[in-house]
Design a protein around this motif. Structure first.
Motif, PDB file in Angstrom:
ATOM      1  N   SER A 175       0.859  -1.184   0.000  1.00 37.78           N
ATOM      2  CA  SER A 175       0.000   0.000   0.000  1.00 37.78           C
ATOM      3  C   SER A 175       0.892   1.230   0.000  1.00 37.78           C
ATOM      4  O   SER A 175       2.116   1.134   0.138  1.00 37.78           O
ATOM      5  CB  SER A 175      -0.923   0.002   1.218  1.00 37.78           C
ATOM      6  OG  SER A 175      -1.779   1.132   1.197  1.00 37.78           O
ATOM      7  N   GLU A 179      -1.976   1.050   6.905  1.00 35.94           N
ATOM      8  CA  GLU A 179      -3.361   0.862   7.290  1.00 35.94           C
ATOM      9  C   GLU A 179      -3.502  -0.513   7.919  1.00 35.94           C
ATOM     10  O   GLU A 179      -2.680  -1.399   7.704  1.00 35.94           O
ATOM     11  CB  GLU A 179      -4.294   1.011   6.096  1.00 35.94           C
ATOM     12  CG  GLU A 179      -4.373   2.428   5.550  1.00 35.94           C
ATOM     13  CD  GLU A 179      -5.435   2.551   4.473  1.00 35.94           C
ATOM     14  OE1 GLU A 179      -6.511   3.070   4.772  1.00 35.94           O
ATOM     15  OE2 GLU A 179      -5.182   2.093   3.336  1.00 35.94           O
ATOM     16  N   ARG A 257     -13.441  -1.479   1.953  1.00 37.31           N
ATOM     17  CA  ARG A 257     -12.009  -1.699   2.198  1.00 37.31           C
ATOM     18  C   ARG A 257     -11.773  -2.451   3.498  1.00 37.31           C
ATOM     19  O   ARG A 257     -10.934  -3.355   3.566  1.00 37.31           O
ATOM     20  CB  ARG A 257     -11.300  -0.343   2.241  1.00 37.31           C
ATOM     21  CG  ARG A 257      -9.795  -0.426   2.539  1.00 37.31           C
ATOM     22  CD  ARG A 257      -9.068  -1.016   1.349  1.00 37.31           C
ATOM     23  NE  ARG A 257      -7.627  -0.945   1.533  1.00 37.31           N
ATOM     24  CZ  ARG A 257      -6.890  -1.940   2.023  1.00 37.31           C
ATOM     25  NH1 ARG A 257      -7.477  -3.068   2.379  1.00 37.31           N
ATOM     26  NH2 ARG A 257      -5.583  -1.810   2.140  1.00 37.31           N
ATOM     27  N   TYR A 258     -12.493  -2.111   4.545  1.00 39.66           N
ATOM     28  CA  TYR A 258     -12.233  -2.696   5.854  1.00 39.66           C
ATOM     29  C   TYR A 258     -13.082  -3.922   6.160  1.00 39.66           C
ATOM     30  O   TYR A 258     -12.781  -4.663   7.096  1.00 39.66           O
ATOM     31  CB  TYR A 258     -12.438  -1.644   6.951  1.00 39.66           C
ATOM     32  CG  TYR A 258     -11.222  -0.765   7.149  1.00 39.66           C
ATOM     33  CD1 TYR A 258     -10.342  -0.978   8.190  1.00 39.66           C
ATOM     34  CD2 TYR A 258     -10.942   0.276   6.265  1.00 39.66           C
ATOM     35  CE1 TYR A 258      -9.215  -0.184   8.363  1.00 39.66           C
ATOM     36  CE2 TYR A 258      -9.826   1.076   6.427  1.00 39.66           C
ATOM     37  CZ  TYR A 258      -8.968   0.837   7.481  1.00 39.66           C
ATOM     38  OH  TYR A 258      -7.842   1.630   7.639  1.00 39.66           O
ATOM     39  N   GLU A 268      -7.697  -2.564  -3.832  1.00 35.39           N
ATOM     40  CA  GLU A 268      -7.661  -2.105  -2.446  1.00 35.39           C
ATOM     41  C   GLU A 268      -6.959  -0.759  -2.331  1.00 35.39           C
ATOM     42  O   GLU A 268      -7.369   0.100  -1.544  1.00 35.39           O
ATOM     43  CB  GLU A 268      -6.963  -3.149  -1.572  1.00 35.39           C
ATOM     44  CG  GLU A 268      -7.767  -4.422  -1.410  1.00 35.39           C
ATOM     45  CD  GLU A 268      -7.020  -5.485  -0.625  1.00 35.39           C
ATOM     46  OE1 GLU A 268      -7.632  -6.506  -0.286  1.00 35.39           O
ATOM     47  OE2 GLU A 268      -5.820  -5.287  -0.353  1.00 35.39           O
ATOM     48  N   GLN A 269      -5.915  -0.561  -3.120  1.00 32.57           N
ATOM     49  CA  GLN A 269      -5.231   0.731  -3.099  1.00 32.57           C
ATOM     50  C   GLN A 269      -6.126   1.830  -3.676  1.00 32.57           C
ATOM     51  O   GLN A 269      -6.098   2.969  -3.208  1.00 32.57           O
ATOM     52  CB  GLN A 269      -3.920   0.650  -3.875  1.00 32.57           C
ATOM     53  CG  GLN A 269      -2.883  -0.261  -3.237  1.00 32.57           C
ATOM     54  CD  GLN A 269      -1.462   0.190  -3.535  1.00 32.57           C
ATOM     55  OE1 GLN A 269      -1.110   1.346  -3.343  1.00 32.57           O
ATOM     56  NE2 GLN A 269      -0.648  -0.734  -4.004  1.00 32.57           N
ATOM     57  N   SER A 272      -8.563   2.701  -0.931  1.00 34.81           N
ATOM     58  CA  SER A 272      -7.886   3.502   0.091  1.00 34.81           C
ATOM     59  C   SER A 272      -7.681   4.931  -0.390  1.00 34.81           C
ATOM     60  O   SER A 272      -7.854   5.902   0.364  1.00 34.81           O
ATOM     61  CB  SER A 272      -6.539   2.876   0.451  1.00 34.81           C
ATOM     62  OG  SER A 272      -6.711   1.631   1.083  1.00 34.81           O
ATOM     63  N   SER A 276      -9.300   8.261   1.557  1.00 36.46           N
ATOM     64  CA  SER A 276      -8.287   8.981   2.319  1.00 36.46           C
ATOM     65  C   SER A 276      -7.722  10.197   1.590  1.00 36.46           C
ATOM     66  O   SER A 276      -7.200  11.110   2.236  1.00 36.46           O
ATOM     67  CB  SER A 276      -7.129   8.048   2.692  1.00 36.46           C
ATOM     68  OG  SER A 276      -6.462   7.576   1.528  1.00 36.46           O
TER      69      SER A 276
END
Length: 310
Positions: A175, A179, A257-258, A268-269, A272, A276
């Motif tokens: 990543s 995280e 994501r979580y 996933e990146q 994120s 964010s």
């Protein structure tokens, strides 16, 4: 309770690209995004505080959201920019775990604030005659304090549990930031407790607040459809559409994501990056461009003549 080996571990952030030319382009891109994010959220914060017409519960909550978005972006982007210019993308265990803790804190607090803002819109639309009484200053302050407190508590619980884990390498974080999901992939001890805590947090804060949001906006839509005036319906939908866009941006990426198992994939990146980096940039734009009151307040603030004092 035995503490893990976090004080002796160094992590390596694999980042977004190993190509120097692409890294240079990404640096310019994310630097621009970061500057716009800070300027946009600070402008929103200053306008809501400086203009008396915006001294209402809705903009009181919005000012806290703007501050949180600027803070959230500052947790992620400066380190990302540093790594884009650095050959060695290492990060100390203390720095990595601090970033994880602050990310959890910011995400949990923002989730609560969005729910509080939905409740505020519910009271304003569904109970307009009682709105001033229901959303009094004491209640608004209490809701904001509770949101920040829940963020702190959530961060502490998950960070302390993560600190019990052991990491035996290679500690390559797939990543651009530290995280919880990608770091948990690196543990060589049983991460069951940390994973269970993360899923519980998402179930309570993520899905729990989503149910509150869904209930609030269902009532708002039903109330709006029951109004005979087309102008009244348009005003309600215009006011609430900004909030719905913000919720969609944040929940659509953060919860997925979580709640899903981490694998280190490119998707996933992207998720994120969405909650964010992109969401803190878009929030002030959404609230300013789609909100006539904010635009009018901004014009009033800019039109003010500076007062000379002797």
């Amino acid at each position: 309770m035995e503490v893990g080996n976090i004080t002796t571990v160094t992590f390596v952030l694999l980042g977004l690209s190993n190509n120097p030319q692409i890294q240079a382009l990404l640096f310019v891109l994310f630097l621009g995004i970061y500057l716009l994010t800070i300027l946009g959220n600070l402008a929103m914060l200053l306008v809501t505080r400086a203009d008396s017409h915006l001294h209402t519960p809705m903009y009181f909550f919005l000012s806290h959201l703007s501050f949180l978005d600027a803070f959230y972006s500052s947790i992620i982007v400066p380190k990302l920019l540093e790594n884009l210019l650095s050959k060695w993308k290492t990060v100390s265990s203390v720095e990595c775990f601090t970033q994880i803790s602050l990310v959890i804190f910011s995400g949990a607090t923002e989730t609560c604030l969005l729910s509080v803002m939905a409740y505020d819109r519910f009271q304003a639309v569904c109970h307009p005659l009682l709105y001033v009484v229901a959303m009094n200053k004491k209640l608004c302050t209490g809701l904001v304090v509770a949101s920040w407190a829940i963020g702190v508590g959530t961060s502490l619980v998950n960070s302390i549990l993560l600190a019990q884990q052991h990491f035996c390498g290679p500690n390559l974080v797939r990543s651009f930031a530290c995280e919880l999901p990608p770091v948990l992939l690196l543990t060589c001890s049983d991460p069951y407790v940390s994973v269970a805590s993360n899923l519980t947090t998402m179930a309570v804060l993520g899905l729990g607040t989503f149910v509150l949001l869904l209930g609030s906006y269902t009532r708002i839509i039903m109330t709006a459809l029951g109004i005979n005036s087309a102008t009244g319906r348009r005003k309600i939908f215009s006011t609430c559409s900004s909030h719905l866009l913000v919720i969609t941006n944040f929940y659509g990426s953060g919860v997925i994501r979580y709640m899903t198992p981490a694998s280190g994939s490119a998707l996933e990146q992207v998720l994120s990056m969405q909650y964010s980096v992109v969401t803190p940039l878009l929030n002030p734009l959404i609230y300013s461009l789609k909100n006539q009151e904010v635009k009018a307040a901004l014009r009033r603030v800019l039109a003010r003549k500076p007062r000379l004092t002797l």
